[in-house]
Structure formats: structure tokens, C-alpha cells
Design an enzyme around this catalytic site. Structure first.
Site, PDB file in Angstrom:
ATOM      1  N   GLY A   1      30.555 -15.905  60.922  1.00  0.00           N
ATOM      2  CA  GLY A   1      32.469 -15.244  61.686  1.00  0.00           C
ATOM      3  C   GLY A   1      33.492 -16.260  61.097  1.00  0.00           C
ATOM      4  O   GLY A   1      33.985 -16.401  60.222  1.00  0.00           O
ATOM      5  N   GLY A   2      33.495 -17.056  61.755  1.00  0.00           N
ATOM      6  CA  GLY A   2      35.675 -17.627  62.391  1.00  0.00           C
ATOM      7  C   GLY A   2      35.566 -18.335  61.156  1.00  0.00           C
ATOM      8  O   GLY A   2      36.951 -18.284  60.218  1.00  0.00           O
TER       9      GLY A   2
ATOM     10  N   SER B   1      28.872 -19.177  65.757  1.00  0.00           N
ATOM     11  CA  SER B   1      29.582 -19.996  65.583  1.00  0.00           C
ATOM     12  C   SER B   1      29.284 -21.678  64.811  1.00  0.00           C
ATOM     13  O   SER B   1      29.425 -22.747  65.088  1.00  0.00           O
ATOM     14  CB  SER B   1      29.896 -21.045  66.881  1.00  0.00           C
ATOM     15  OG  SER B   1      30.187 -20.512  68.199  1.00  0.00           O
TER      16      SER B   1
ATOM     17  N   LYS C   1      34.834  -9.228  59.424  1.00  0.00           N
ATOM     18  CA  LYS C   1      35.263  -8.120  60.869  1.00  0.00           C
ATOM     19  C   LYS C   1      36.661  -7.913  61.083  1.00  0.00           C
ATOM     20  O   LYS C   1      36.778  -7.287  59.943  1.00  0.00           O
ATOM     21  CB  LYS C   1      35.328  -9.671  62.245  1.00  0.00           C
ATOM     22  CG  LYS C   1      34.069 -10.593  62.671  1.00  0.00           C
ATOM     23  CD  LYS C   1      33.792 -10.626  63.949  1.00  0.00           C
ATOM     24  CE  LYS C   1      32.674 -11.855  64.048  1.00  0.00           C
ATOM     25  NZ  LYS C   1      31.964 -12.116  65.243  1.00  0.00           N
TER      26      LYS C   1
ATOM     27  N   HIS D   1      24.910  -5.298  64.620  1.00  0.00           N
ATOM     28  CA  HIS D   1      25.964  -6.604  64.916  1.00  0.00           C
ATOM     29  C   HIS D   1      25.782  -6.262  66.176  1.00  0.00           C
ATOM     30  O   HIS D   1      26.278  -5.370  66.777  1.00  0.00           O
ATOM     31  CB  HIS D   1      27.139  -6.601  64.133  1.00  0.00           C
ATOM     32  CG  HIS D   1      28.296  -8.462  64.630  1.00  0.00           C
ATOM     33  ND1 HIS D   1      28.523  -7.980  65.262  1.00  0.00           N
ATOM     34  CD2 HIS D   1      27.682  -9.752  63.932  1.00  0.00           C
ATOM     35  CE1 HIS D   1      29.160  -9.666  65.382  1.00  0.00           C
ATOM     36  NE2 HIS D   1      28.318 -10.186  64.506  1.00  0.00           N
TER      37      HIS D   1
ATOM     38  N   GLY E   1      31.634 -16.830  68.550  1.00  0.00           N
ATOM     39  CA  GLY E   1      33.563 -16.686  68.374  1.00  0.00           C
ATOM     40  C   GLY E   1      32.955 -17.785  69.496  1.00  0.00           C
ATOM     41  O   GLY E   1      34.018 -17.845  69.876  1.00  0.00           O
TER      42      GLY E   1
ATOM     43  N   ASN F   1      31.068 -12.815  57.591  1.00  0.00           N
ATOM     44  CA  ASN F   1      31.127 -11.724  58.350  1.00  0.00           C
ATOM     45  C   ASN F   1      32.925 -11.324  58.769  1.00  0.00           C
ATOM     46  O   ASN F   1      33.418 -12.431  59.436  1.00  0.00           O
ATOM     47  CB  ASN F   1      30.366 -11.351  59.589  1.00  0.00           C
ATOM     48  CG  ASN F   1      30.896  -9.865  60.249  1.00  0.00           C
ATOM     49  OD1 ASN F   1      31.679  -9.310  59.655  1.00  0.00           O
ATOM     50  ND2 ASN F   1      30.138 -10.015  61.553  1.00  0.00           N
TER      51      ASN F   1
ATOM     52  N   GLU G   1      28.471  -6.813  68.301  1.00  0.00           N
ATOM     53  CA  GLU G   1      29.687  -5.971  68.442  1.00  0.00           C
ATOM     54  C   GLU G   1      29.631  -4.593  68.369  1.00  0.00           C
ATOM     55  O   GLU G   1      30.502  -4.065  69.150  1.00  0.00           O
ATOM     56  CB  GLU G   1      30.594  -6.831  67.741  1.00  0.00           C
ATOM     57  CG  GLU G   1      31.074  -8.582  68.289  1.00  0.00           C
ATOM     58  CD  GLU G   1      31.875  -8.871  66.837  1.00  0.00           C
ATOM     59  OE1 GLU G   1      32.219  -9.078  65.842  1.00  0.00           O
ATOM     60  OE2 GLU G   1      31.552 -10.536  67.715  1.00  0.00           O
TER      61      GLU G   1
ATOM     62  N   GLU H   1      21.629 -13.695  65.485  1.00  0.00           N
ATOM     63  CA  GLU H   1      22.991 -13.758  66.411  1.00  0.00           C
ATOM     64  C   GLU H   1      22.524 -14.244  67.650  1.00  0.00           C
ATOM     65  O   GLU H   1      23.115 -13.306  68.610  1.00  0.00           O
ATOM     66  CB  GLU H   1      23.948 -13.007  65.841  1.00  0.00           C
ATOM     67  CG  GLU H   1      23.517 -13.420  63.864  1.00  0.00           C
ATOM     68  CD  GLU H   1      24.871 -12.884  63.707  1.00  0.00           C
ATOM     69  OE1 GLU H   1      26.186 -13.340  63.482  1.00  0.00           O
ATOM     70  OE2 GLU H   1      26.087 -11.976  64.365  1.00  0.00           O
TER      71      GLU H   1
HETATM   72  P1  13P Z   1      31.780 -16.855  64.964  1.00  0.00           P
HETATM   73  O1  13P Z   1      30.607 -17.829  63.771  1.00  0.00           O
HETATM   74  O2  13P Z   1      33.005 -16.659  64.577  1.00  0.00           O
HETATM   75  O3  13P Z   1      30.524 -17.456  65.917  1.00  0.00           O
HETATM   76  O4  13P Z   1      30.563 -15.505  64.588  1.00  0.00           O
HETATM   77  C1  13P Z   1      29.289 -14.964  63.974  1.00  0.00           C
HETATM   78  C2  13P Z   1      29.532 -14.260  64.051  1.00  0.00           C
HETATM   79  O5  13P Z   1      29.340 -13.294  64.849  1.00  0.00           O
HETATM   80  C3  13P Z   1      29.074 -13.501  62.275  1.00  0.00           C
HETATM   81  O6  13P Z   1      28.178 -11.763  62.303  1.00  0.00           O
END
Ligand code: 13P
Length: 261
Positions: free
Chosen positions: A241-242, A220, A12, A102, A180, A10, A104, A174
Site C-alpha cells: 500500500g503506502g 506495512s 487504494k 481487500h 497502514g 495497491n 478495507e 494481509e
Molecule cells: P500498507 O502497505 O500501507 O500497510 O497497505 C497494505 C495493503 O493494504 C495492501 O493492499
């Protein structure tokens, strides 16, 4: 029941068209031959760039095993919905998947279980795989209501769907406190919630359907913790994500999934 793993990035609100294309080119170089993904233990691989860059990322991914998804989808086919994108537009652009609900989106953009449900139905109807996200906040975990929250999100988000529809659905657990933050759920914490989600899915859709649904972990996930998480019985992949923004890290997680359970 053996489920093919799915490793999904993802992105983002990161990566311009040029950067995204370069990232996919780099990922392609590092991945095992995915032409027989799901047959030889090689996971399915998905990247979810921002809407505007989907076209160029699809072009960069063409001919490879990398699939491309969106980060949201609207439930109407067309109309006066400023800022939204429909399922047919995503289909036309080459998207095979869409992330829905998600945390967010729930936190910053007023996403609710009801809108998650509408978006999920629209995706399924259009043949797009819905990656439906659920997860508790830190406060909810500390109050001991993790299962209540996750159960509500699953039951409401998937309300009205049939076992046949569930073939087009992936769940992503999640925990919000792990997104994050660098604070990853332990293998046991994650497995416990994944197993609970499968119990809810069994109650809703029956054992055979529930046993076939993939439940991804997100929060993470990194090359150094992926292997332990992905070895858990009910963890069928990752939503990353990251670490999905760096080709070497993302490919290392794909690799960890290839060697999992
Ligand atoms: P991180 O891997 O940056 O923690 O993000 C996870 C996420 O929100 C994937 O959708």
C-alpha cells in the site's frame, strides 16, 4: 517448486490520472528490464490504481513490464449495479489483474466471503488474475483464531473453483492489524500463516496446484523489511500500500524480490 514472485502496488484511493502516470513513468525508470520476468529471477510487477485512472496508467505503462490491475470487480456482466465495474470493462481498459476482498472492502463496504467468491469466479471466467485477500484482525489474532479465520476466508472465497481455475488466482495474506499501521508481521509470523494457507490449498486443490499458487504478503511492507519477508519459503511477493506510492520505495521492494530465495 519455484514460483515467480509478484510485487503488486495497491494504490487504494490515491493518485490522480496525472500523478499516477508520473508514478509509473518513475517506476519504469528504476526497474530492471522485466522483459524476461520470471525467467531470470526478476519478479512480475503490478500496479492497481483507482478505476477512473486505469486508462491513463495503462497508457503510461505501455511497452514496459508494469502490469495494471483493478481494486475490485463485479460478478455481473452488465446491468443495474450503480457504482460497479464489470470484468469485460476491466479487460477492455487493459487490466490483467483485480484485487478482490481487500480487508478495507470487507470492513467498509460489506464485502463477504460469498461476494468474494462471486467476484473471483467472474474474474477467472474473464481471464483476469484474481488477487484474493485474506487476513485476521488484531482481536482475532489475540483470541488465537487466526488460522480459523484465514481457513474460512480461503475455503469460502475459493469455493467451487477448479485446480485449472487456480492458475488465474493469487492469494494475498494481509493481517488487518499490519495494514497502514507500520506494524509489520515478523518474517516467522507471516511464513507460519503462508504455510498454513498452502496446507489448506493442498487439501482443496491437490499438491501440484497448491505448490504453484503464489501467496503474497501485505501489511506495512517497506524497503527495509521486504528482503526478510520475501526470503521466506512460502512468501511469493508483496501487496504493497503506502510504499507503492513512492517510486523509489516500490522499486526497492521489486529489487529485494529479485534477490529473494
Ligand atoms: P500498507 O502497505 O500501507 O500497510 O497497505 C497494505 C495493503 O493494504 C495492501 O493492499
Amino acid at each position: 517448486m519455484s514460483r515467480c514472485k509478484l510485487i503488486a502496488g495497491n494504490w487504494k484511493m490515491n493518485m490522480t490520472s496525472a500523478e499516477g502516470s508520473q508514478l509509473v513513468e518513475a517506476i519504469k525508470e528504476l526497474l530492471p528490464d522485466g522483459s524476461d520476468a520470471c525467467q531470470s529471477g526478476v519478479p512480475e510487477v503490478l500496479v492497481c490504481p483507482p478505476f477512473l485512472t486505469i486508462g491513463s496508467v495503462v497508457n503510461a505503462a505501455r511497452g514496459s513490464c508494469v502490469k495494471v490491475g483493478a481494486q475490485n470487480i463485479h460478478w455481473e456482466e452488465s446491468g443495474a449495479f450503480t457504482g460497479e465495474v464489470s470484468a469485460s470493462m476491466l479487460n477492455e481498459a487493459g487490466c490483467t489483474h483485480a484485487i478482490i476482498g481487500h480487508s478495507e472492502r470487507r470492513q467498509y463496504f460489506a464485502e463477504t466471503d460469498e461476494t468474494v467468491n462471486k467476484r473471483t469466479k467472474a474474474a477467472v471466467k474473464a481471464g483476469i488474475v484474481a488477487v484474493v485477500c485474506v487476513g485476521e484482525t488484531l482481536g482475532e489474532r489475540e483470541s488465537g483464531i487466526t488460522n480459523d479465520i484465514v481457513e474460512r476466508q480461503i475455503r469460502e472465497g475459493l469455493k467451487g473453483l477448479t485446480p485449472a481455475d487456480m492458475e488465474k488466482i493469487v492469494i494475498a495474506y494481509e493481517p488487518v492489524w499490519a495494514i497502514g499501521t507500520g506494524k509489520v508481521a515478523t518474517d516467522e509470523q507471516a511464513q507460519e500463516v503462508h504455510a498454513f494457507i498452502r496446507v489448506i490449498l493442498t487439501d482443496m486443490f491437490g499438491e501440484a496446484t497448491s505448490g504453484a499458487i503464489r501467496i503474497l504478503y501485505g501489511g506495512s511492507m517497506k524497503p527495509d523489511n521486504a528482503k526478510g519477508l520475501l526470503a521466506q519459503k512460502d512468501i511469493d511477493g508483496g501487496l504493497i500500500g503506502g510504499a507503492s506510492l513512492k517510486a523509489t520505495d516500490f522499486a526497492a521492494i521489486v529489487n529485494a524480490a529479485s534477490q529473494g530465495k
